[in-house]
Design a protein around this motif. Structure first.
Motif, PDB file in Angstrom:
ATOM      1  N   ALA A  22      41.632  44.557  52.747  1.00  0.00           N
ATOM      2  CA  ALA A  22      42.106  43.202  53.022  1.00  0.00           C
ATOM      3  C   ALA A  22      41.313  42.159  52.237  1.00  0.00           C
ATOM      4  O   ALA A  22      41.825  41.073  51.928  1.00  0.00           O
ATOM      5  CB  ALA A  22      42.006  42.912  54.519  1.00  0.00           C
ATOM      6  N   LEU A  23      40.059  42.489  51.909  1.00  0.00           N
ATOM      7  CA  LEU A  23      39.180  41.529  51.222  1.00  0.00           C
ATOM      8  C   LEU A  23      39.331  41.569  49.709  1.00  0.00           C
ATOM      9  O   LEU A  23      39.076  40.571  49.026  1.00  0.00           O
ATOM     10  CB  LEU A  23      37.714  41.829  51.579  1.00  0.00           C
ATOM     11  CG  LEU A  23      37.345  41.812  53.059  1.00  0.00           C
ATOM     12  CD1 LEU A  23      35.930  42.330  53.248  1.00  0.00           C
ATOM     13  CD2 LEU A  23      37.477  40.410  53.646  1.00  0.00           C
ATOM     14  N   ILE A  24      39.718  42.732  49.184  1.00  0.00           N
ATOM     15  CA  ILE A  24      39.685  42.939  47.731  1.00  0.00           C
ATOM     16  C   ILE A  24      40.520  41.930  46.940  1.00  0.00           C
ATOM     17  O   ILE A  24      40.027  41.363  45.951  1.00  0.00           O
ATOM     18  CB  ILE A  24      40.066  44.400  47.390  1.00  0.00           C
ATOM     19  CG1 ILE A  24      38.919  45.322  47.823  1.00  0.00           C
ATOM     20  CG2 ILE A  24      40.369  44.575  45.907  1.00  0.00           C
ATOM     21  CD1 ILE A  24      39.248  46.805  47.796  1.00  0.00           C
ATOM     22  N   PRO A  25      41.783  41.628  47.327  1.00  0.00           N
ATOM     23  CA  PRO A  25      42.558  40.661  46.523  1.00  0.00           C
ATOM     24  C   PRO A  25      41.873  39.293  46.404  1.00  0.00           C
ATOM     25  O   PRO A  25      41.860  38.699  45.318  1.00  0.00           O
ATOM     26  CB  PRO A  25      43.885  40.548  47.291  1.00  0.00           C
ATOM     27  CG  PRO A  25      43.996  41.825  48.046  1.00  0.00           C
ATOM     28  CD  PRO A  25      42.593  42.189  48.431  1.00  0.00           C
ATOM     29  N   LYS A  26      41.299  38.804  47.502  1.00  0.00           N
ATOM     30  CA  LYS A  26      40.632  37.483  47.472  1.00  0.00           C
ATOM     31  C   LYS A  26      39.394  37.509  46.575  1.00  0.00           C
ATOM     32  O   LYS A  26      39.110  36.545  45.863  1.00  0.00           O
ATOM     33  CB  LYS A  26      40.213  37.077  48.890  1.00  0.00           C
ATOM     34  CG  LYS A  26      41.378  36.699  49.788  1.00  0.00           C
ATOM     35  CD  LYS A  26      41.678  35.220  49.672  1.00  0.00           C
ATOM     36  CE  LYS A  26      42.795  34.823  50.629  1.00  0.00           C
ATOM     37  NZ  LYS A  26      43.162  33.421  50.494  1.00  0.00           N
ATOM     38  N   LEU A  27      38.636  38.612  46.632  1.00  0.00           N
ATOM     39  CA  LEU A  27      37.436  38.713  45.802  1.00  0.00           C
ATOM     40  C   LEU A  27      37.812  38.822  44.321  1.00  0.00           C
ATOM     41  O   LEU A  27      37.146  38.243  43.456  1.00  0.00           O
ATOM     42  CB  LEU A  27      36.600  39.920  46.237  1.00  0.00           C
ATOM     43  CG  LEU A  27      35.960  39.794  47.632  1.00  0.00           C
ATOM     44  CD1 LEU A  27      35.390  41.126  48.086  1.00  0.00           C
ATOM     45  CD2 LEU A  27      34.878  38.703  47.648  1.00  0.00           C
ATOM     46  N   LYS A  28      38.902  39.529  44.045  1.00  0.00           N
ATOM     47  CA  LYS A  28      39.366  39.622  42.651  1.00  0.00           C
ATOM     48  C   LYS A  28      39.823  38.262  42.130  1.00  0.00           C
ATOM     49  O   LYS A  28      39.616  37.931  40.959  1.00  0.00           O
ATOM     50  CB  LYS A  28      40.501  40.656  42.537  1.00  0.00           C
ATOM     51  CG  LYS A  28      40.007  42.099  42.590  1.00  0.00           C
ATOM     52  CD  LYS A  28      41.164  43.067  42.372  1.00  0.00           C
ATOM     53  CE  LYS A  28      40.645  44.496  42.227  1.00  0.00           C
ATOM     54  NZ  LYS A  28      41.740  45.479  42.060  1.00  0.00           N
ATOM     55  N   GLU A  29      40.442  37.470  43.025  1.00  0.00           N
ATOM     56  CA  GLU A  29      40.855  36.110  42.636  1.00  0.00           C
ATOM     57  C   GLU A  29      39.658  35.269  42.190  1.00  0.00           C
ATOM     58  O   GLU A  29      39.792  34.355  41.370  1.00  0.00           O
ATOM     59  CB  GLU A  29      41.536  35.404  43.823  1.00  0.00           C
ATOM     60  CG  GLU A  29      42.982  35.793  44.042  1.00  0.00           C
ATOM     61  CD  GLU A  29      43.544  35.177  45.321  1.00  0.00           C
ATOM     62  OE1 GLU A  29      42.961  34.180  45.801  1.00  0.00           O
ATOM     63  OE2 GLU A  29      44.541  35.706  45.850  1.00  0.00           O
ATOM     64  N   GLN A  30      38.498  35.569  42.763  1.00  0.00           N
ATOM     65  CA  GLN A  30      37.277  34.840  42.414  1.00  0.00           C
ATOM     66  C   GLN A  30      36.584  35.415  41.181  1.00  0.00           C
ATOM     67  O   GLN A  30      35.472  35.009  40.838  1.00  0.00           O
ATOM     68  CB  GLN A  30      36.298  34.867  43.603  1.00  0.00           C
ATOM     69  CG  GLN A  30      36.802  34.174  44.853  1.00  0.00           C
ATOM     70  CD  GLN A  30      36.965  32.672  44.661  1.00  0.00           C
ATOM     71  OE1 GLN A  30      36.146  32.030  44.008  1.00  0.00           O
ATOM     72  NE2 GLN A  30      38.039  32.119  45.208  1.00  0.00           N
TER      73      GLN A  30
END
Length: 357
Positions: A22-30
Motif C-alpha cells: 500500500a505504501l510503495i506507489p506513494k514512495l515511488k511518486e516521491q
C-alpha cells in the motif's frame, strides 16, 4: 545524481507483507526506488517478486514464545541473518529501512542499526508483537494503528498513523467478482478469511453446515495453503482459493458479509470497505492474544460481531449470521461513524521525515 532508495522488510505471514504494498506507489511518486529483504522460502518472496521489486534473501530464525527444539538453533540463524542484512544494506545504501514486523525483520533492523541507517517500524496490532518488541530500541520511529498502543511504547518514538490500506481494494468491481466466482443469482455473498495459513477450526465449522449456508448464501472461501477441500470442488454457489492476489479487490467488492480472523490488516480493510463482519480471533492458546484484543476493540465500537474460537460451531455460526443481518443497520451506522483513519499518507510522511534527516 545519487539514487534514493528505501528498503522494506517483513514476513512470515501475508499480514507482514501486504501493507508494504500500500505504501510503495506513494514512495515511488516521491522518487524513491524500493528494494526488499526477506527470507528465501517465506511467503513474502512470492508476493514481492510479483510486484517486480528487487528482492534480497537472508536466513532468519523464527521467534517463539513456546518450547520448540528449534529454539536452540534459530538464534544462530538470526545472528547469521544480521550479518547478511548488514552486508546487503551497506551495498544498497538506502535512506531508510521500513519494517512491518515478523521474524525476518529482526536481523534487517539490527543490520540497519549497525550501518547507522534510520529505521521506521509499523505495528498493526494493539499490543506490539515479539519482533517489534525486540527491535524497538533500534528504531527511530514506530507507527501504530490503535491509540491504546501509544502507552506501551517510547513516547518519543511512537506515532499514531493508522494502518496502510491498499488503494486497489476500493477499485474492485462487484460484477467482475461475481463473474470470477460464477455466481449468477442475488444471494448475499459470504467471504471466509482464515489468514494466509488458513484456519481448520473455521473451515470445519463451515463444512459442517455447508448445505444450510448455501441455501441462503454464496460462499467465497479463502481456506489457506494446502487446505482445498476436494469434495466441494464444483459445488454450486461455493468457490475456494488457497490464496488470492490480483482478484482480491473484485472478490471483496462482491462480498456482503465477512467471516474472518481478527488480524489488524484484515479487519481494517473490512472496516474501510464498510462490510458486515463476524470476527473469530485466534485463541490465546495459539497466539499472544493480539487478535482477541483487536476483536474486542471492534466489537466495543459496534463494527463487528465476535465469536470466540473455543465456542465456534456450525449452529452458532448460523445463529450469529441471522442476528448480524437482522441488525445490519446498527453495524453499518457504527462503521460510518468510525474515526479510525487509513494510514498510507501518515506512514509515508514519517518515512520521508526520517529519510530527509
Amino acid at each position: 545524481m545519487e539514487e534514493k532508495k528505501i528498503v522494506m522488510t517483513g514476513g512470515g505471514s501475508a499480514g507482514h507483507v501486504t501493507p508494504n504494498l500500500a505504501l510503495i506507489p506513494k514512495l515511488k511518486e516521491q522518487g524513491y526506488i524500493i528494494e526488499y529483504i526477506g527470507t528465501e522460502d517465506g511467503i513474502e518472496k512470492g508476493i514481492i517478486l510479483n510486484e517486480t521489486i528487487e528482492y534480497h534473501s537472508i536466513v532468519s530464525g523464527k521467534l517463539r514464545r513456546y518450547f520448540d527444539i528449534k529454539n536452540f538453533s534459530d538464534p544462530f540463524k538470526v545472528v547469521k541473518g544480521v550479518f547478511q542484512a548488514k552486508k546487503i544494506l551497506k551495498k544498497v545504501n538506502p535512506k531508510v529501512v521500513f519494517s512491518k514486523g515478523g521474524f525476518v525483520s529482526v536481523p534487517v533492523v539490527l543490520g540497519a542499526y549497525m550501518n547507522k541507517i534510520p529505521v521506521v517500524a509499523h505495528e498493526s496490532d494493539m499490543t506490539p508483537g515479539l519482533a517489534n518488541k525486540i527491535v524497538a530500541p533500534f528504531c527511530n520511529k514506530i507507527c501504530v494503528t490503535f491509540p491504546e498502543s501509544l502507552k506501551q511504547l517510547d513516547k518519543n518514538k511512537a506515532v499514531l498513523t493508522g494502518t496502510p490500506i491498499r488503494k486497489q481494494l476500493f477499485e474492485g468491481s462487484r460484477i467482475i467478482g461475481k463473474r470470477i466466482c460464477k455466481f449468477s443469482d442475488d444471494k448475499p455473498v459470504i467471504m471466509i478469511i482464515g489468514g494466509s495459513l488458513g484456519s481448520k477450526v473455521i473451515n470445519n465449522a463451515i463444512y459442517s453446515k455447508i448445505n444450510e449456508l448455501l441455501d441462503k448464501y454464496n460462499i467465497i472461501h479463502l481456506c489457506g495453503k494446502g487446505n482445498l477441500n476436494s469434495e466441494l470442488v464444483g459445488k454450486s454457489g461455493y468457490v475456494q482459493f488457497e490464496y488470492v492476489s490480483e482478484e482480491l479487490p473484485h472478490l471483496m467488492q462482491a462480498t456482503d458479509i465477512f467471516i474472518s480472523r481478527a488480524g489488524a490488516n484484515a479487519i481494517f480493510e473490512i472496516l474501510a470497505l464498510k462490510k458486515l463482519n463476524i470476527l473469530i480471533p485466534l485463541s490465546a492458546k495459539a497466539s499472544r492474544g493480539d487478535q482477541i484484543l483487536n476483536a474486542k476493540s471492534f466489537e466495543k465500537n459496534g463494527y463487528s460481531l465476535v465469536i470466540e474460537e473455543e465456542e465456534l460451531n456450525g449452529n452458532l455460526l448460523l445463529e450469529k449470521l441471522t442476528y448480524l443481518i437482522e441488525n445490519k443497520s446498527e453495524y453499518y451506522n457504527a462503521m460510518k461513524k468510525s474515526t479510525l483513519k487509513e494510514g498510507v499518507d501518515n506512514i509515508v510522511n514519517v518515512i520521508l521525515g526520517e529519510a530527509k534527516k
